[in-house]
Enzyme design. Sequence first.
Site, PDB file in Angstrom:
ATOM      1  N   LYS A 158      53.821  16.403  90.306  1.00 10.35           N
ATOM      2  CA  LYS A 158      54.013  17.668  89.581  1.00 10.35           C
ATOM      3  C   LYS A 158      53.886  17.395  88.082  1.00 10.35           C
ATOM      4  CE  LYS A 158      57.485  21.161  88.482  1.00 10.35           C
ATOM      5  NZ  LYS A 158      58.885  21.584  88.622  1.00 10.35           N
ATOM      6  N   THR A 190      65.699  23.223  88.287  1.00 10.66           N
ATOM      7  CA  THR A 190      66.677  22.420  87.550  1.00 10.66           C
ATOM      8  C   THR A 190      67.920  21.998  88.356  1.00 10.66           C
ATOM      9  OG1 THR A 190      67.340  24.577  86.681  1.00 10.66           O
ATOM     10  CG2 THR A 190      66.128  23.128  85.196  1.00 10.66           C
TER      11      THR A 190
HETATM   12  P1  FAD Z   1      74.064  22.270 100.703  1.00 11.58           P
HETATM   13  O1  FAD Z   1      72.678  21.829 100.912  1.00 11.58           O
HETATM   14  O2  FAD Z   1      74.418  23.647 101.157  1.00 11.58           O
HETATM   15  O3  FAD Z   1      75.009  21.229 101.418  1.00 11.58           O
HETATM   16  C1  FAD Z   1      76.356  21.516 101.689  1.00 11.58           C
HETATM   17  C2  FAD Z   1      76.925  20.453 102.595  1.00 11.58           C
HETATM   18  O4  FAD Z   1      78.306  20.715 102.784  1.00 11.58           O
HETATM   19  C3  FAD Z   1      76.304  20.390 103.982  1.00 11.58           C
HETATM   20  O5  FAD Z   1      76.149  19.060 104.392  1.00 11.58           O
HETATM   21  C4  FAD Z   1      77.348  21.074 104.865  1.00 11.58           C
HETATM   22  O6  FAD Z   1      77.316  20.608 106.191  1.00 11.58           O
HETATM   23  C5  FAD Z   1      78.614  20.618 104.150  1.00 11.58           C
HETATM   24  N1  FAD Z   1      79.776  21.452 104.439  1.00 11.58           N
HETATM   25  C6  FAD Z   1      80.023  22.720 104.051  1.00 11.58           C
HETATM   26  N2  FAD Z   1      81.200  23.146 104.559  1.00 11.58           N
HETATM   27  C7  FAD Z   1      81.704  22.108 105.243  1.00 11.58           C
HETATM   28  C8  FAD Z   1      82.887  21.917 106.020  1.00 11.58           C
HETATM   29  N3  FAD Z   1      83.790  22.886 106.197  1.00 11.58           N
HETATM   30  N4  FAD Z   1      83.071  20.720 106.599  1.00 11.58           N
HETATM   31  C9  FAD Z   1      82.183  19.711 106.475  1.00 11.58           C
HETATM   32  N5  FAD Z   1      81.059  19.834 105.783  1.00 11.58           N
HETATM   33  C10 FAD Z   1      80.813  21.022 105.176  1.00 11.58           C
HETATM   34  N6  FAD Z   1      66.714  22.921  93.392  1.00 11.58           N
HETATM   35  C11 FAD Z   1      65.750  22.234  92.765  1.00 11.58           C
HETATM   36  O7  FAD Z   1      66.062  21.245  92.074  1.00 11.58           O
HETATM   37  N7  FAD Z   1      64.439  22.603  92.880  1.00 11.58           N
HETATM   38  C12 FAD Z   1      64.052  23.703  93.577  1.00 11.58           C
HETATM   39  O8  FAD Z   1      62.864  23.986  93.676  1.00 11.58           O
HETATM   40  C13 FAD Z   1      65.065  24.483  94.195  1.00 11.58           C
HETATM   41  N8  FAD Z   1      64.759  25.611  94.876  1.00 11.58           N
HETATM   42  C14 FAD Z   1      65.773  26.367  95.408  1.00 11.58           C
HETATM   43  C15 FAD Z   1      65.475  27.599  96.003  1.00 11.58           C
HETATM   44  C16 FAD Z   1      66.505  28.397  96.495  1.00 11.58           C
HETATM   45  C17 FAD Z   1      66.189  29.729  97.081  1.00 11.58           C
HETATM   46  C18 FAD Z   1      67.850  27.948  96.446  1.00 11.58           C
HETATM   47  C19 FAD Z   1      68.973  28.777  97.020  1.00 11.58           C
HETATM   48  C20 FAD Z   1      68.140  26.722  95.875  1.00 11.58           C
HETATM   49  C21 FAD Z   1      67.123  25.939  95.336  1.00 11.58           C
HETATM   50  N9  FAD Z   1      67.408  24.738  94.705  1.00 11.58           N
HETATM   51  C22 FAD Z   1      66.413  24.033  94.087  1.00 11.58           C
HETATM   52  C23 FAD Z   1      68.774  24.218  94.692  1.00 11.58           C
HETATM   53  C24 FAD Z   1      68.912  23.133  95.744  1.00 11.58           C
HETATM   54  O9  FAD Z   1      68.564  23.618  97.012  1.00 11.58           O
HETATM   55  C25 FAD Z   1      70.358  22.634  95.778  1.00 11.58           C
HETATM   56  O10 FAD Z   1      70.773  22.306  94.493  1.00 11.58           O
HETATM   57  C26 FAD Z   1      70.462  21.393  96.616  1.00 11.58           C
HETATM   58  O11 FAD Z   1      69.952  21.608  97.890  1.00 11.58           O
HETATM   59  C27 FAD Z   1      71.898  20.938  96.727  1.00 11.58           C
HETATM   60  O12 FAD Z   1      72.624  21.696  97.629  1.00 11.58           O
HETATM   61  P2  FAD Z   1      74.076  21.193  97.992  1.00 11.58           P
HETATM   62  O13 FAD Z   1      73.993  19.812  98.511  1.00 11.58           O
HETATM   63  O14 FAD Z   1      74.981  21.468  96.850  1.00 11.58           O
HETATM   64  O15 FAD Z   1      74.508  22.204  99.154  1.00 11.58           O
END
Ligand code: FAD
Length: 497
Positions: free
Chosen positions: A80, A345
Site C-alpha cells: 500500500k 488508523t
Molecule cells: P475484536 O476484534 O472485536 O476482538 C474482541 C475480542 O474480545 C474477541 O477475541 C472476543 O472473543 C473477545 N471477547 C469479547 N467479549 C468476551 C468475553 N465475554 N469473554 C471472552 N472474550 C471476549 N482498522 C484498521 O487499522 N484498518 C482498517 O482498514 C479497518 N477497517 C475497519 C472497518 C470497520 C467497518 C470496522 C468496524 C473497523 C475497522 N478497523 C480497521 C478497526 C479494526 O477492525 C480493529 O481495530 C481491530 O480489529 C481490533 O479489534 P479488537 O481486537 O479491539 O476487537
Amino acid sequence: MTTSKIEHIVIVGGGTAGWMTAAAMANRLPQSLCRITLIESDAIGTVGVGESTIPHIRQFNETLGIDEATFVKETHATLKLGIKFNDWGKIGDSYFHPFGEHGEITQGIDFHQYWLKARKLGEPYGLEQYSLAAMAAFAGKFPLSTQHKPTVFADYTYSYHIDASAYAVFLRDYAVQRGVKRVEGKVVEVKQHANKFIQSITLENGETISADLFIDCSGFRALLIDKTLKTPYLDWSHWLPTDSAVAVPCERTANLQPYTQATARVSGWQWQIPLQHRIGNGHVFTSAFTSEQQATDILLSSLPGKALAEPKVLRFKAGRRQYSWQKNCVAIGLSSGFLEPLESTSIYLIQLGVSKLLELFPDKHFRQAEIDEYNRSISQQYELIRNFIILHFHVTTRNDSPFWDYCGNMAIPDELQHLLSLFAESGRTDIGQFGVWPAVCIGQNIIPKYYDARLDNITEDQISGLMTDQRSKIAAMTHTFPQANDYIAELLARGIP
Ligand code: FAD
C-alpha cells in the site's frame, strides 16, 4: 517476600488488539518475572475487519523481529502506497493521498508552496505528479526505498493491506511460543477489590483468574473499562456521523493496485482493499440517512469481482473512552475508542496503546502521574486523527444528499477550523498534525490564496526549472521500479526463513 512488580497480566480478548498486545508484551517483558494470560471466546469471535494499515506497522513488525517475507506470506499482504480518494471534494474528482512527502523540501519551504507559485504562473500539473508514491502507485509499481535514499524523495514510505484475522493468528503463535498462555472461554463475571481495582475474572466454566494488571481488548463490548469500571465514552458522532458498515470480500482481479480506494457515496463511502487472494470491500454509511438494504445494494452493485460471502453488517459510534487507563485496567483496541476506518488508523492506535504502556509500564503502586501521562498521550493522538478524518468529510462542495449537506455545514472542532483557515489563506500546515494535509486539502479543492512569501525571491524561470526537474526525476525513477505484484511474488518465493 512480597514484591511490587507486576507478576501476572491478563488480556481479555483475542482480536487484532489482544494478540498485538500479547505479542509485544511477550517480546519485551521477561516471562520469568511476569506471566501473561490471554482469554478469548470462540463463541463471541472477533470483529473480523481491518485490512488497510499505515506504515507504522512495519516498525511494529521490526521490533518483534518479524521479517517482511514471513509477514507477507502469513497475512496474504499486498503493498500500500497510499489511498486514492474518489468523488470527495465533488463528484468526478479524484486525488491520491500518498505516504510521505510531495517533491523536495527546498530551502526549508514545503514543496506544495513551490507548486502553488508554479500554479499561479500557469503550471498545469497536479500536486500528485510530484509524489513518487502516487506516480509509482498509478503505474502499479513499488519504489524500493533503499534504491533512492538519500535522494530528495527519501521521505517516501509504504505499508500493507493485510488479512487482519490471519495477522492475529500469526501473532497468537508468536506470543504462545514466547510463553503467553491462551485460555479459551467466556468471561461472565469480573470481581473488584474494595478500592475498585480489578481483582479477577471468572469464566463460564467457573474458573477464576486473578492478575495485577488487566488489559481490556474485548472490542466494542469493553467488558472491563466500561461494563466494570464505568469509564465514560466521549461521543464524537456529531463530527463523524457514519455509524454502520456493510462488508463483503470478492474475487481478486488480475492486477492488484498497490493502494486502497475510498470512494465517496451518497450517505458515506466505500472501501476497496486488494489482498493476494481476494479484495476486501465495505460501505461505511450513516443509518440516519440511508437504510441497511440501500447501503448493501450500492456495495453489491459496485464490486470489482464476484462476492465470496454474505455481506456482514457492523455498527459503531465514533468517539473515545475518556480514560484508556483506569486503576489497574488499560483498554486497547475498539474497547478504548473508534475512529472510522477512512484513514486506516485503528491498528496504528493499537500499536500506540501497547507501546505507550510498555514505555510507562507500572508496578503494583500504579502511580497516577504515569496513568495520567498515558491517557494524555493516547487522547491527543485520537484527537489529531479525529480532526484529520473530519477534514475529509467537511471540505466538500457536494450537496447531492442530506449526508453531504450535513458534513459540509457542520460545526467542526475549533483547532481544525483554525488550521483549515490557515491553509486556505497561505497553505501553511502544522508539522505536529496527523496525516498529509496538503494532499487532502488540495485534493478536495482548497487552493490557498497565497503562497509562502519567501518564494518571491525565486524567479519564474527558477520555479519552472525546479518543477520540470522534479517531474523528470520521478518519471525516471518510476521507470526503474519493479511491478508491485512482482515484488510480492519475489517475497513469497523467498519463503519463510
Ligand atoms: P475484536 O476484534 O472485536 O476482538 C474482541 C475480542 O474480545 C474477541 O477475541 C472476543 O472473543 C473477545 N471477547 C469479547 N467479549 C468476551 C468475553 N465475554 N469473554 C471472552 N472474550 C471476549 N482498522 C484498521 O487499522 N484498518 C482498517 O482498514 C479497518 N477497517 C475497519 C472497518 C470497520 C467497518 C470496522 C468496524 C473497523 C475497522 N478497523 C480497521 C478497526 C479494526 O477492525 C480493529 O481495530 C481491530 O480489529 C481490533 O479489534 P479488537 O481486537 O479491539 O476487537
